[in-house]
Scaffold this motif. Structure first.
Motif, PDB file in Angstrom:
ATOM      1  N   TRP A   3       0.622  -1.068  -0.218  1.00  0.00           N
ATOM      2  CA  TRP A   3       0.180  -0.213   0.077  1.00  0.00           C
ATOM      3  C   TRP A   3       0.424   0.990  -0.004  1.00  0.00           C
ATOM      4  O   TRP A   3       0.637   2.215  -0.723  1.00  0.00           O
ATOM      5  CB  TRP A   3      -0.925   0.161   0.880  1.00  0.00           C
ATOM      6  CG  TRP A   3      -2.038  -1.176   1.243  1.00  0.00           C
ATOM      7  CD1 TRP A   3      -2.294  -1.813   1.309  1.00  0.00           C
ATOM      8  CD2 TRP A   3      -2.805  -0.406   0.026  1.00  0.00           C
ATOM      9  NE1 TRP A   3      -3.635  -2.606   1.444  1.00  0.00           N
ATOM     10  CE2 TRP A   3      -4.106  -1.626   0.765  1.00  0.00           C
ATOM     11  CE3 TRP A   3      -3.247   0.495  -0.725  1.00  0.00           C
ATOM     12  CZ2 TRP A   3      -5.387  -1.870  -0.640  1.00  0.00           C
ATOM     13  CZ3 TRP A   3      -5.065   0.657  -1.254  1.00  0.00           C
ATOM     14  CH2 TRP A   3      -5.456  -0.558  -1.209  1.00  0.00           C
ATOM     15  N   PHE A  22      -3.834   6.585   6.215  1.00  0.00           N
ATOM     16  CA  PHE A  22      -4.428   5.387   6.617  1.00  0.00           C
ATOM     17  C   PHE A  22      -3.125   4.362   6.907  1.00  0.00           C
ATOM     18  O   PHE A  22      -3.077   3.090   8.033  1.00  0.00           O
ATOM     19  CB  PHE A  22      -5.717   5.094   5.704  1.00  0.00           C
ATOM     20  CG  PHE A  22      -7.067   5.774   6.056  1.00  0.00           C
ATOM     21  CD1 PHE A  22      -7.376   5.561   7.421  1.00  0.00           C
ATOM     22  CD2 PHE A  22      -6.981   6.174   4.261  1.00  0.00           C
ATOM     23  CE1 PHE A  22      -8.805   6.067   7.000  1.00  0.00           C
ATOM     24  CE2 PHE A  22      -8.354   7.422   4.804  1.00  0.00           C
ATOM     25  CZ  PHE A  22      -9.278   6.276   5.951  1.00  0.00           C
ATOM     26  N   VAL A  23      -2.517   4.155   5.897  1.00  0.00           N
ATOM     27  CA  VAL A  23      -1.525   3.062   6.513  1.00  0.00           C
ATOM     28  C   VAL A  23      -0.775   3.532   7.863  1.00  0.00           C
ATOM     29  O   VAL A  23      -0.394   2.338   8.756  1.00  0.00           O
ATOM     30  CB  VAL A  23       0.041   2.839   5.490  1.00  0.00           C
ATOM     31  CG1 VAL A  23       1.060   2.126   5.201  1.00  0.00           C
ATOM     32  CG2 VAL A  23      -1.557   1.918   3.581  1.00  0.00           C
ATOM     33  N   LEU A  59      -2.362   2.569  10.684  1.00  0.00           N
ATOM     34  CA  LEU A  59      -2.523   0.978  10.721  1.00  0.00           C
ATOM     35  C   LEU A  59      -2.112   0.506  11.638  1.00  0.00           C
ATOM     36  O   LEU A  59      -1.627  -0.508  12.153  1.00  0.00           O
ATOM     37  CB  LEU A  59      -3.574   0.389   9.581  1.00  0.00           C
ATOM     38  CG  LEU A  59      -4.755   1.235   8.934  1.00  0.00           C
ATOM     39  CD1 LEU A  59      -5.202   0.095   8.171  1.00  0.00           C
ATOM     40  CD2 LEU A  59      -5.857   0.645  10.002  1.00  0.00           C
ATOM     41  N   LYS A  60      -0.963   0.917  11.003  1.00  0.00           N
ATOM     42  CA  LYS A  60       0.911   0.435  12.068  1.00  0.00           C
ATOM     43  C   LYS A  60       0.918   0.823  12.991  1.00  0.00           C
ATOM     44  O   LYS A  60       1.826   0.201  13.902  1.00  0.00           O
ATOM     45  CB  LYS A  60       1.802   1.217  10.869  1.00  0.00           C
ATOM     46  CG  LYS A  60       2.197   0.171   9.680  1.00  0.00           C
ATOM     47  CD  LYS A  60       2.949   0.567   8.546  1.00  0.00           C
ATOM     48  CE  LYS A  60       3.631  -0.204   7.220  1.00  0.00           C
ATOM     49  NZ  LYS A  60       4.088   0.605   6.350  1.00  0.00           N
ATOM     50  N   LYS A 100       0.635   0.804  16.716  1.00  0.00           N
ATOM     51  CA  LYS A 100       0.263  -0.203  17.623  1.00  0.00           C
ATOM     52  C   LYS A 100      -0.189   0.668  18.840  1.00  0.00           C
ATOM     53  O   LYS A 100       0.392   1.523  19.849  1.00  0.00           O
ATOM     54  CB  LYS A 100       1.167  -1.255  18.220  1.00  0.00           C
ATOM     55  CG  LYS A 100       1.361  -2.016  16.894  1.00  0.00           C
ATOM     56  CD  LYS A 100       2.733  -3.048  17.576  1.00  0.00           C
ATOM     57  CE  LYS A 100       3.052  -3.897  16.115  1.00  0.00           C
ATOM     58  NZ  LYS A 100       4.019  -4.763  15.976  1.00  0.00           N
TER      59      LYS A 100
END
Length: 170
Positions: A102, A160-161, A164-165, A167
């Motif tokens: 992505w 977004f990436v 999302l990565k 934590k």
């Protein structure tokens, strides 16, 4: 030098992005600019008043920013600096093997869109913009082209990436 599948993927996305942008601009220049019954800046409804086509030759960057700069500054900020940044980003994504697909797609889309608009500035002295979206005042864009759409889409994907990565701290 043999290209890896990853490098081929990157260059394919860049080339397709440039091709889609340039083909769309050729169509606009041929079928919109070349018509005597359509004047510069005239709105051509595609889907009601929500999705409109019009031709604007943008001598600046995003939303015309920088169009009033003197020619030397315009060359530095709108040609030389973008070429250097695009080259740096391309070098980075070709070398950084930790990037996911992505992110590669997003960076390649940004590079392709950037190259397409730089090409226009070099060849035509301006960038052809032609899409405009107005969803009843709730959502309204500036006038843009396919290269701008590619850059924006790439940036959204990267955001977004990145989220999302991350934590959550526990």
């Amino acid at each position: 030098m043999k290209l890896s599948k990853r490098s081929i993927y990157i260059f394919l996305v860049i080339i397709l992005t440039i091709a889609v942008d340039q083909i769309s601009k050729v169509l606009v220049r041929t079928h919109i600019i070349g018509r005597t019954d359509i004047h510069p800046g005239e709105r051509i409804p595609l889907i009601g008043d929500a999705f409109i086509m019009m031709n604007v030759e943008n001598t600046g960057a995003f939303l015309g920013i920088g169009s009033d700069l003197n020619p030397t500054l315009r060359i530095i900020l709108l040609l030389i600096l973008p070429i250097l940044v695009l080259g740096f980003v391309l070098h980075h994504i070709l070398k950084d093997r930790t990037l996911d697909n992505w992110s590669l797609f997003a960076f390649a889309s940004i590079i392709g869109g950037g190259i397409a608009n730089v090409y226009d500035r070099i060849v035509y002295g301006s960038v052809t913009d032609f899409f405009f979206i107005d969803l009843g005042g709730v959502f309204r864009t500036g006038i843009f082209n396919m290269a701008d759409l590619s850059v924006t889409t790439g940036m959204i994907i990267l955001v977004f990436v990145t989220f999302l990565k991350k934590k959550p701290n526990t």
